[in-house]
Motif scaffolding. Structure first.
Motif, PDB file in Angstrom:
ATOM      1  N   HIS A  89      26.277   7.468   7.342  1.00  0.00           N
ATOM      2  CA  HIS A  89      26.286   6.097   7.892  1.00  0.00           C
ATOM      3  C   HIS A  89      25.187   5.987   8.940  1.00  0.00           C
ATOM      4  CE1 HIS A  89      28.827   8.302  10.732  1.00  0.00           C
ATOM      5  NE2 HIS A  89      28.732   7.317  11.601  1.00  0.00           N
ATOM      6  N   ASP A  91      25.144   5.338  12.336  1.00  0.00           N
ATOM      7  CA  ASP A  91      25.302   5.555  13.778  1.00  0.00           C
ATOM      8  C   ASP A  91      24.303   6.597  14.293  1.00  0.00           C
ATOM      9  OD1 ASP A  91      27.323   3.710  13.830  1.00  0.00           O
ATOM     10  OD2 ASP A  91      28.952   5.156  14.070  1.00  0.00           O
ATOM     11  N   ASP A  93      24.381   8.958  16.388  1.00  0.00           N
ATOM     12  CA  ASP A  93      24.750  10.372  16.556  1.00  0.00           C
ATOM     13  C   ASP A  93      24.761  11.135  15.232  1.00  0.00           C
ATOM     14  OD1 ASP A  93      26.980   8.813  15.844  1.00  0.00           O
ATOM     15  OD2 ASP A  93      28.398  10.222  16.739  1.00  0.00           O
ATOM     16  N   HIS A  94      24.413  10.443  14.140  1.00  0.00           N
ATOM     17  CA  HIS A  94      24.289  11.092  12.829  1.00  0.00           C
ATOM     18  C   HIS A  94      22.862  10.969  12.275  1.00  0.00           C
ATOM     19  CE1 HIS A  94      28.755  11.468  12.173  1.00  0.00           C
ATOM     20  NE2 HIS A  94      28.692  10.586  13.158  1.00  0.00           N
ATOM     21  N   HIS A 162      34.087   2.467   7.735  1.00  0.00           N
ATOM     22  CA  HIS A 162      33.642   2.707   9.120  1.00  0.00           C
ATOM     23  C   HIS A 162      32.487   1.738   9.436  1.00  0.00           C
ATOM     24  CE1 HIS A 162      32.546   4.886  12.740  1.00  0.00           C
ATOM     25  NE2 HIS A 162      31.371   5.214  12.248  1.00  0.00           N
ATOM     26  N   ASP A 181      32.164   9.483   9.343  1.00  0.00           N
ATOM     27  CA  ASP A 181      33.149   9.050  10.354  1.00  0.00           C
ATOM     28  C   ASP A 181      34.343   8.294   9.757  1.00  0.00           C
ATOM     29  OD1 ASP A 181      31.630  10.292  12.188  1.00  0.00           O
ATOM     30  OD2 ASP A 181      31.147   8.517  13.379  1.00  0.00           O
ATOM     31  N   HIS A 193      33.737   0.013  12.842  1.00  0.00           N
ATOM     32  CA  HIS A 193      32.764  -0.804  13.579  1.00  0.00           C
ATOM     33  C   HIS A 193      32.708  -2.194  12.942  1.00  0.00           C
ATOM     34  CE1 HIS A 193      31.558   2.639  15.818  1.00  0.00           C
ATOM     35  NE2 HIS A 193      30.819   3.207  14.894  1.00  0.00           N
TER      36      HIS A 193
HETATM   37 ZN   LIG Z   1      29.927   6.725  13.370  1.00  0.00          ZN
END
Ligand SMILES: [Zn+2]
Length: 295
Positions: A89, A91, A93-94, A162, A181, A193
């Motif tokens: 996805h 985000d 942090d990925h 997500h 996630d 989200h």
């Molecule tokens: Zn995420």
């Protein structure tokens, strides 16, 4: 202890705490199969799959430094180059550790993910993804079966869950799933989200899809490897909670009343602390979905 030595000890402790904060713990590499690993630390979990001639990575950590540490860890496993990254996805942090990945590495993502990254890039700011590593191969079907460096990989997108651009990565031969996630074990409830068009119904459909895969190791987006029964329990709990929220919405209850009735902790917002806006909790997500649909 004199007052002076007491003070000196206090300062030494503060110094130690400050340096501990500045130096994050090194990542931990866990082996799942002879050719499959997951790497913990620096944001979301990453997967490392060693193929015939190259390496396939699932998710790339939060920062350029994290991406570099991940590549250094991979170099200790195998001399083969990273050829492909699959993103679960959009985000940061990925994704944002891609800044340290070689130019020209193939980046596979769902079309919704690419759109979200383009939007974040246009908005700019600290969390924006690296412009030179946007997805180069976009998945628009609900199921894609690939052979990457000799490894059979299936990608699934059952529904926006997500986020609008989730991809679940399944290795049928190794019986391993990387969930992204969809499963994030730091929270008891699903993390959705809404600002990225995620959906609680989509989360339930997606998690049903995940438990339907023939696998015995499930690497979540955050937290330790999960069993199928642990994910089934999350699914059952989320379905029951969603049904309860739906009943209470139908009775005309307010969001605060519903939160109290389902036993949520009070929201953390407004407590100060400077952590930035928190994500909407599951109860709020379901409440907003159901009250919006009714209008
Ligand atoms: Zn995420």
């Amino acid at each position: 202890m004199t007052f002076q030595t007491f003070l000196a000890a206090g300062f030494a402790l503060m110094g130690a705490l400050a340096s501990a904060q500045q130096t994050p713990a090194p990542f931990t590499v866990h082996q799942l199969k002879p050719n499959v690993y997951w790497v913990e630390g620096g944001g979301g979990n990453s997967g490392v799959i060693v193929g015939d001639k190259g390496v396939i990575v699932v998710d790339a950590k939060t920062s350029a430094a994290g991406g570099k540490e991940l590549l250094d860890d991979i170099a200790k496993i195998t001399p083969k180059p990273v050829t492909t990254v699959i993103l679960t996805h959009s985000d940061g942090d990925h994704v944002n550790g891609l800044a340290s990945f070689p130019a020209g590495v193939k980046v596979i993502a769902h079309e919704g993910n690419k759109k979200e990254q383009e939007k974040a890039l246009a908005a700019g700011g600290r969390g924006a993804p690296p412009a030179d590593h946007l997805p180069s191969e976009v998945v628009s079907k609900n199921r894609e079966s690939l052979k990457l460096d000799g490894v059979k990989v299936e990608l699934y997108h059952w529904a926006p869950a997500h986020t609008s651009g989730d991809l679940v990565v399944y290795l049928p031969n190794e019986k391993i799933v990387f969930t992204g996630d969809i499963i994030a074990t730091q929270l008891p409830d699903p993390l959705i989200h809404l600002e990225k068009n995620g959906s609680s119904e989509g989360w339930i459909a997606t998690t049903k899809g995940i438990v339907g895969l023939k696998a015995d190791q499930f690497v979540p987006g955050h937290g330790d490897v999960q069993t199928k029964s642990a994910i089934e329990k999350r699914l059952t709990d989320a379905e029951a909670k969603r049904a309860k929220i739906k009943d209470l919405v139908a009775q005309g209850k307010s969001l605060d009343e519903i939160r109290a009735a389902v036993g949520d902790a009070p929201p953390a917002q407004g407590r100060g602390g400077g952590r930035g806006p928190g994500f909407a909790g599951f109860t709020q997500v379901v409440y907003e979905e159901l009250t919006k649909k009714g209008v």
